[in-house]
Write a protein that holds these residues in place. Structure first.
Motif, mmCIF file in Angstrom:
data_model
loop_
_atom_site.group_PDB
_atom_site.id
_atom_site.type_symbol
_atom_site.label_atom_id
_atom_site.label_comp_id
_atom_site.label_asym_id
_atom_site.label_seq_id
_atom_site.Cartn_x
_atom_site.Cartn_y
_atom_site.Cartn_z
ATOM 1 N N ARG A 795 30.580 97.729 147.901
ATOM 2 C CA ARG A 795 30.261 99.150 147.747
ATOM 3 C C ARG A 795 31.337 99.902 146.984
ATOM 4 O O ARG A 795 31.207 101.096 146.744
ATOM 5 C CB ARG A 795 30.056 99.789 149.114
ATOM 6 N N GLY A 796 32.430 99.246 146.611
ATOM 7 C CA GLY A 796 33.487 99.889 145.846
ATOM 8 C C GLY A 796 34.491 100.633 146.672
ATOM 9 O O GLY A 796 35.474 101.147 146.141
ATOM 10 N N ASP A 797 34.289 100.746 147.984
ATOM 11 C CA ASP A 797 35.231 101.448 148.858
ATOM 12 C C ASP A 797 35.862 100.509 149.867
ATOM 13 O O ASP A 797 36.328 100.936 150.929
ATOM 14 C CB ASP A 797 34.516 102.590 149.589
ATOM 15 N N GLY A 798 35.901 99.211 149.565
ATOM 16 C CA GLY A 798 36.467 98.240 150.483
ATOM 17 C C GLY A 798 35.478 97.724 151.498
ATOM 18 O O GLY A 798 35.837 96.868 152.321
ATOM 19 N N ARG A 799 34.240 98.238 151.472
ATOM 20 C CA ARG A 799 33.221 97.767 152.387
ATOM 21 C C ARG A 799 32.145 97.032 151.604
ATOM 22 O O ARG A 799 32.054 97.151 150.391
ATOM 23 C CB ARG A 799 32.623 98.936 153.168
ATOM 24 N N ALA A 800 31.337 96.280 152.330
ATOM 25 C CA ALA A 800 30.302 95.485 151.682
ATOM 26 C C ALA A 800 29.019 95.585 152.476
ATOM 27 O O ALA A 800 29.019 95.902 153.670
ATOM 28 C CB ALA A 800 30.737 94.018 151.563
ATOM 29 N N THR A 801 27.904 95.343 151.788
ATOM 30 C CA THR A 801 26.607 95.247 152.436
ATOM 31 C C THR A 801 26.015 93.884 152.120
ATOM 32 O O THR A 801 26.335 93.266 151.092
ATOM 33 C CB THR A 801 25.662 96.351 151.953
ATOM 34 N N CYS A 802 25.168 93.419 153.011
ATOM 35 C CA CYS A 802 24.536 92.113 152.856
ATOM 36 C C CYS A 802 23.060 92.303 152.558
ATOM 37 O O CYS A 802 22.417 93.203 153.119
ATOM 38 C CB CYS A 802 24.720 91.275 154.123
ATOM 39 N N GLU A 803 22.536 91.466 151.702
ATOM 40 C CA GLU A 803 21.143 91.576 151.287
ATOM 41 C C GLU A 803 20.560 90.182 151.151
ATOM 42 O O GLU A 803 21.141 89.311 150.487
ATOM 43 C CB GLU A 803 21.055 92.325 149.951
ATOM 44 N N CYS A 804 19.439 89.947 151.813
ATOM 45 C CA CYS A 804 18.790 88.644 151.720
ATOM 46 C C CYS A 804 18.277 88.421 150.305
ATOM 47 O O CYS A 804 17.792 89.354 149.651
ATOM 48 C CB CYS A 804 17.637 88.547 152.717
ATOM 49 N N LEU A 805 18.382 87.192 149.830
ATOM 50 C CA LEU A 805 17.869 86.841 148.515
ATOM 51 C C LEU A 805 16.353 86.855 148.523
ATOM 52 O O LEU A 805 15.722 86.765 149.591
ATOM 53 C CB LEU A 805 18.384 85.459 148.107
#
Length: 1314
Positions: A795-805
């Motif tokens: 996300r550009g702020d040190g955090r991340a999101t997960c998304e199924c392919l």
């Protein structure tokens, strides 16, 4: 298409003393309009010339400068490049006897008294001593919206009438906009570059300073209305108490001051603030002052508008038999802008000599160039000391007869409103009472409020809202958009708790002293003493608060606007807050203490006002500092006109505190308050507090003993207090900007901006290098499912999101395989094999194909296509819906398709060609005569590509192309002429047989290239043309911009703007819809100028190929199904939705009924569903069906306006759209459930695409690509191409296909497809 400029303007000030002998007269001078072109004329009545040197434009604007070309301003939002007063800026037209435009200078007593009455209604205090000496009046009477008419269209009957008045004296100026009841029948016009794409841009109402010599005024503007919702309210609402009348103070300050803000008591609420435009975020904080308005109209008051024309005294100046030519001693002037001019070669525009034209009375007109000419709108137009250019003694005149003079409009009185008619406006917990002049609502016992909204007494209440702001904190600029505000009210004892989350530092700390942010709720829900009423009992849940706070000793000023928007479910009050200005910087680890205080509130029937002085203590360890600020607030309400609120009340705040939680990023306020009667003695306030002092801005008034005071220049200015001049801290070296920063001077201050790659330090002055947050995806610090099932998005702020392919479902942390075979995506003669994350289709033994389409291999060579279709009807399974359309074709004795085909069950009949494809336009309904089908011998050859293109462009240009517009030249045989030239520009070039320019043959004017009559085909694969640039690998965006397709790469989800370029130039085309085939790496697009659908590969050397070139009128939206190898498109000219294979074959109509303006289209290949928008203004909707045309139904039909853009996200399985009417970006599940708003403040979106955690849409206001975060809804990036013109379709190009796996290669005897 750019057409000739149609503005009608005049700029003839009175002659200077040396031009004509002054001679007093009785009556008017004659002024008329000069037409901009031959498209129509505008009639004008005899008028008096305006000493203001103003120009009146057809398009609803007044200016003090020459108008630029119409295309440079008529479609653009504020700010404009030149100064304007805009009562209704739109593409207006007076041709075909549709309306008149009148203007005049007037100093008659009746007109000035009427104008003064309006002004003092809006400014009861500041305009109490104002006496106008002159008024300039411009009236647009029954003018229409410009239309490009053809044989098949009728001119619109909707006409608008409105008026603008500028009233002034030697010292000050006010402007008045008047809109009669029923005067605004249309609210917008089509943009200049819309071609035959049906769009409409709302008009703009307001003021703009334009470009000037003073950089501190560049970009300043004031917008009253620019959306359909606000425009509808112009004739119903007001800021003066008179419906349809709007007053503004424009003459003594550098910003527009709207009426209704000085304790006036209007009977009509003011207008709602326009949402802030993200494209205007760079101007200074005082640039735009938005007017506040509630949403409920009040009864009308019967008052007359200012007459459009004055009395005619004596005959008008007239030249018998036509116009005289220009005098020889006058040299022609520049006519490029179609203003008053004198081209000797054009008899339609003349300047007529009038013998001894009478000047205005010497007692009424100040001679130009004298010291008393400062009333020429000094502040708004920014032209102090400029002397208007005289007309050298010549009146600007147009010869056609003048229309009779008559008043333009009057206001009609409305009938009395009663409870029987309007009791539904009352709360369910209220009763209605009729009065002599109307009705009012009153809350029942055990409830309190204004009758329209009632709450239970003593209950706990909640309040939700959004807060946006643009603040300068010390030397740093901070912006935030739509952060959350929550308030908790304990009504039994008057406690109010407010929490604002998400305000970035250092703004959150700096807002700690600004207790009035929560103080509004303390006043609304204060504990009531006997005989007193808290704020909610008077305002209810609909009001607007305007608050100004000035901090001392620094003089920082901040404006706060809080708008209550009614009660929601569970009696939740909804509120929007906007903060703008400057606040003092507060360091970290400080606390703010606020002592208890009392505040007096003054009440009228429509406004509540208060002012006061607050002290607060800033504590850092053992050090304390006492500071203060002054506040003034005005709360506009729409209460009961028959109620008698108390004249004054006192709010007592016993406890107040403010706290910023740096861990949760939450700003908190808490107050305990009670409301009671004001003390009996009148409060004597010093001149500094009540505004009666004589200090001139920006000097500050310092209180003395009693009513004494002194004037002092604030920090950042020098002078004696009577005259203060700005100190340029940057040039004088007085700034404290640190290394890696840039100093920018501002009035009274300066600001430091960090250079690229740096960010402000904690002190707000120094700049430190940007420390990019670590990428948890690259570092492996995430909880996503394995990489073969999910992907990690930073996300550009040190955090991340997960998304199924694609092919998996879940929350990104846990992803399970989707069994696509359960949806039956394969051909009935194929077997579906589910694989992890995908699936594949294989034809059964004895069948050949790609699995999506299978044919019987053993009999394929013995059967004709018609016989094969009868034996094996082609069916593409869309999902759970019925398969195919059930039609079995009829064959003749030779096995060929019969020309006439009829459906055995539905009764529809149609004609087909030799390939069995339906011929467009031949289908007949059941029970009607079948069409006559056959193959008559052609009597003439069909039109060639050159002739079709030429005819399409001629129709597009309206039949008469201008000299600067290109039209193809064709040979008698229909082939392209070898030599092509661009209008009368002199540029020529050679073309191939297909009409494409041969590189290197273009010549300069005056020379002609030698062109061969034919060009031999290339013997080797051609190299890329100079205007084709193959893209790099990776994910990127493609967008359509008129005659070209642009390439915009993505760096993650950020726009890599530096690498943007033109991918493909298509001369003479207008590309609208665009999509991408991920299997063959080809782009497909629609062309409304060529009435065609084409494609091109992304490999070097690829050439465009037209796949559909007939049976189209206005192809717009386009979608590619990479699994079925099919393309779908909408045609807003034929009102159809069609499909074909990717090579253009097997074309058929899916829908040709119940469509009005189909535009965007999207496909879900895996589930076999199709979606499209129809922006029918009477009933806009979003529909869906299977890709085969079955199971058609409406998904969305409420709360939408102009759904221009549509996209299906294959990862989140959401259908999302961008609406240019509601300004919303919304999403829903494919079945229409789970609808939610992502962003509610778009400008004018056209097309949209989804990628990762962002949306990207093209915008017609900004002429660019805008990025919106899916999770927060915030605008994160923007790309504006150097060539500014409208952008149409947009699509994303993935490095892989987001659907099922590619099927195996088809049998060599069978075409792959679907």
């Amino acid at each position: 298409m750019e057409r000739s400029w149609r503005d009608l303007s005049s700029s003839c000030p009175p002659p200077p003393p040396w031009a004509l002998p002054p001679r007093p007269i009785a009556g008017n001078w004659e002024f008329s309009w000069i037409p901009g072109d031959s498209s129509g004329s505008t009639s004008a009545a005899p008028e008096r010339p305006a000493p203001l040197s103003l120009q009146v434009g057809t398009n609803g604007v007044i200016s003090s400068q020459d108008f630029p070309r119409e295309t440079q301003y008529v479609d653009d939002d504020f700010p404009t490049d030149f100064p304007v007063i805009a009562p209704f800026l739109a593409d207006l037209d007076t041709s075909g006897d549709r309306g008149n435009i009148y203007y005049r200078q007037d100093d008659s007593r009746d007109v000035l008294e009427q104008a003064l009455g309006y002004i003092q209604a809006g400014f009861p205090r500041s305009a109490a001593a104002f006496v106008p000496t002159n008024a300039f009046i411009a009236t647009w009477e029954e003018v229409g919206a410009y239309q490009e008419l053809s044989q098949d269209t009728e001119p619109s009957t909707k006409l608008n009438t409105f008026q603008a008045v500028i009233a002034y004296n030697d010292e000050d100026t006010y402007s008045i906009f008047l809109y009669p009841e029923g005067g605004l029948q249309f609210l917008g016009t089509r943009p200049k570059e819309s071609y035959n794409v049906q769009l409409e841009l709302p008009a703009r109402v307001g003021f703009s300073w334009g470009d000037s010599d003073d950089p501190k005024r560049d970009g300043l503007f004031h917008s009253l209305a620019s959306s359909e919702r606000a425009l509808r309210g112009l004739e119903r609402w007001s800021n003066t108490g008179i419906p349809g009348v709007w007053v503004f103070h424009v003459g003594s300050t550098e910003h527009v001051e709207p009426g209704g803000g000085q304790g006036a008591a209007p009977a009509v609420p003011q207008s709602p603030p326009e949402p802030p435009n993200p494209g205007t975020a760079s101007y200074p904080h005082r640039a735009s002052s938005h007017t506040a308005m509630a949403q409920r109209p009040s009864p009308r008051i019967g008052l007359a508008a200012l007459p459009a024309t004055g009395p005619a005294v004596g005959p008008p100046w007239h030249v018998p038999g036509g116009a005289e030519p220009c005098p020889s001693q006058l040299s022609p002037k520049n006519t490029a802008r179609n203003l008053i001019s004198c081209p000797l070669s054009d008899p339609s525009e003349i300047r007529q000599q009038v013998p001894n034209p009478p000047p205005p009375s010497a007692s009424r007109v100040t001679p130009l160039g004298t010291a008393t000419s400062s009333w020429l709108l000094p502040s708004f137009w920014g032209q102090e000391g400029k002397t208007p250019t005289p007309c050298e003694g010549w009146l600007c005149h147009r010869v056609p007869r003048l229309l009779p003079l008559s008043p333009v409009f009057t206001y009609s009185a409305a009938s009395r409103e009663t409870c029987a008619q309007h009791h539904g406006q009352c709360s369910p917990h209220a009763f209605c009472t009729d009065y002599a002049a109307g009705f009012c609502c009153h809350c029942r016992a055990s409830f309190y409020g204004n009758g329209r909204q009632c709450l239970p007494e003593g209950a706990v209440h909640r309040l939700n809202g959004k807060v946006s702001g643009s603040l300068r904190v010390g030397r740093a600029s901070v912006r935030f958009q739509d952060v959350d505000l929550h308030a908790y009210i304990v009504g039994s004892d008057g406690r109010a708790y407010t929490a604002i989350s998400g305000v970035p530092q250092p703004a959150a700390r700096a807002l700690l002293p600004l207790l009035p942010l929560g103080g509004l709720f303390a006043w609304l829900f204060a504990l009531e003493e006997p005989g007193s009423e808290n704020g909610f009992s008077i305002t209810g849940a609909e009001f607007t608060q305007n608050l100004e706070v000035v901090f001392y000793p620094g003089g920082e000023t901040v404006q706060v606007t809080q708008t209550a928007e009614g009660l929601g479910p569970d009696n939740y009050l909804s509120l929007r807050t906007h903060i703008q200005g400057e606040v003092p910087f507060l360091p970290e680890n400080v606390t703010v203490h606020i002592t208890p205080y009392e505040e007096l509130y003054s009440y009228s029937s429509s406004a509540v006002t208060s002012s006061g002085h607050r002290e607060y203590v800033v504590a850092a360890g053992t050090a304390n500092q006492t500071l203060s600020y002054r506040l003034r607030q005005n709360i506009t309400v729409a209460g009961c006109p028959h109620a008698r609120p108390p004249a004054r009340q006192r709010l007592s705040v016993a406890r107040a505190f403010a706290l910023f939680d740096s861990h949760e990023h939450v700003l908190r306020y808490a107050l305990a308050a009670r409301i009671g009667p004001a003390p009996g003695d009148a409060v004597v306030c010093c001149p500094c507090h009540d505004g009666s002092h004589a200090c001139e801005a920006p000097a500050r008034c310092q209180p003395g003993v009693g009513t004494e005071y002194t004037c002092e220049c604030p920090a950042g200015y020098r002078g004696d207090g009577r005259g203060c001049r700005d100190v340029d801290e940057c040039s004088e070296g007085l700034s404290q900007c640190g290394p890696f920063s840039v100093c920018l001077n501002e009035p009274g201050s300066y600001r430091c901006e960090c250079r690229g790659g740096y960010q402000p330090a904690g002190d707000g002055q120094a700049c430190v290098p940007l420390a990019p947050p670590s990428d948890p995806c690259e570092a492996g610090r995430h909880h996503c499912a394995p990489g073969d099932r999910a992907r990690c998005l930073s996300r550009g702020d040190g955090r991340a999101t997960c998304e199924c392919l694609p092919g998996y479902t879940g929350d990104g942390i846990h992803c399970s395989d989707v069994d696509e075979c359960a949806q039956s995506p394969c051909h009935p003669a194929a077997i579906c094999y589910n694989t992890p994350g995908s699936f594949s289709c294989r034809c059964r033994p004895s069948y050949a194909g790609d699995g999506f389409q299978c044919t019987y291999a053993e009999s394929i060579q013995q059967l004709t296509p018609c016989e094969h279709a009868r034996m094996y009807p082609r069916e593409v399974p869309p999902g759970p819906s019925p398969v195919g359309d059930g039609h079995v074709p009829q064959c003749d004795e030779q096995g060929r398709y019969r020309p006439l085909q009829c459906h055995s069950s539905s009764g529809h009949c149609w004609c087909v060609d030799a390939a069995g494809q339906e011929i467009a336009g031949t289908r007949t309904a059941p029970g009607t005569t079948p069409p006559r089908c056959g193959s008559p011998e052609p009597t003439e050859r069909p039109p060639s590509m050159c002739e079709r293109w030429r005819q399409s462009l001629l129709e597009h240009y309206g039949g008469s192309p201008r000299g600067d517009q290109y039209v193809p030249q064709c040979e008698p045989s229909g082939d392209f002429a070898p030599l092509q030239c661009h209008g009368d520009s002199g540029y020529c070039w050679c073309v191939e047989q297909s009409g494409r320019e041969i590189p290197g043959t273009r010549s300069e004017p005056g020379t002609t290239p030698p062109c061969l009559p034919s060009v031999a085909p290339p013997s080797v694969r051609p190299e890329p043309r100079p205007d084709v640039s193959p893209p790099a690998s990776g994910t990127f965006l493609l967008y359509a911009q008129g005659q070209q397709i642009g390439y915009l790469p993505l760096n993650g989800t950020r726009l890599h703007k530096e690498a943007a370029k033109t991918l493909l130039s298509l001369h003479g085309s207008i590309v609208v819809g665009i999509d991408y085939d991920c299997r063959d790496r080809m782009i497909y697009w629609t062309d409304v100028a060529g009435r065609s659908i084409s494609r091109a590969g992304l490999e070097p050397g690829s050439e465009p190929e037209t796949i559909i070139s007939s049976g189209l009128i206005s192809p717009e939206g386009l979608a590619v199904d990479h699994l079925r190898r099919a393309v779908f498109w909408t045609d807003s000219g034929l009102d159809r939705i069609e499909r074909a294979r990717l090579d253009g074959s097997e074309r058929r109509v899916l829908f040709d009924s119940d469509l009005v303006n189909p535009r965007a289209i999207a496909v879900d290949p895996v589930r076999g569903n199709l979606y499209w928008t129809d922006w029918n203004r009477e009933a806009p909707k979003i529909e869906t069906s299977t890709v085969n045309g079955a199971n058609r139904r409406v998904l969305v039909h409420t709360d939408i306006g102009l759904p221009n853009g549509l996209t299906f996200d294959p990862f989140s399985k959401l259908l999302c759209w961008a609406d240019a009417g509601t300004k919303h970006l919304e999403c829903t599940f494919p079945d229409g459930t789970g609808r939610r708003v992502i962003q509610s403040n778009l400008n004018y979106p056209f097309s949209i695409v989804s990628y990762a955690n962002h949306f990207y849409h093209t915008d017609w206001r900004r002429d660019g690509v805008i990025a919106v975060n899916k999770e927060t809804g915030s605008f994160t990036d923007e790309y504006l191409p150097e060539q500014r013109s409208h952008l149409y379709g947009i699509t994303a190009v993935y490095p892989y296909c987001p659907g099922g796996k590619n099927p195996p290669k088809p049998h060599p005897l069978v075409n792959s497809g679907g």
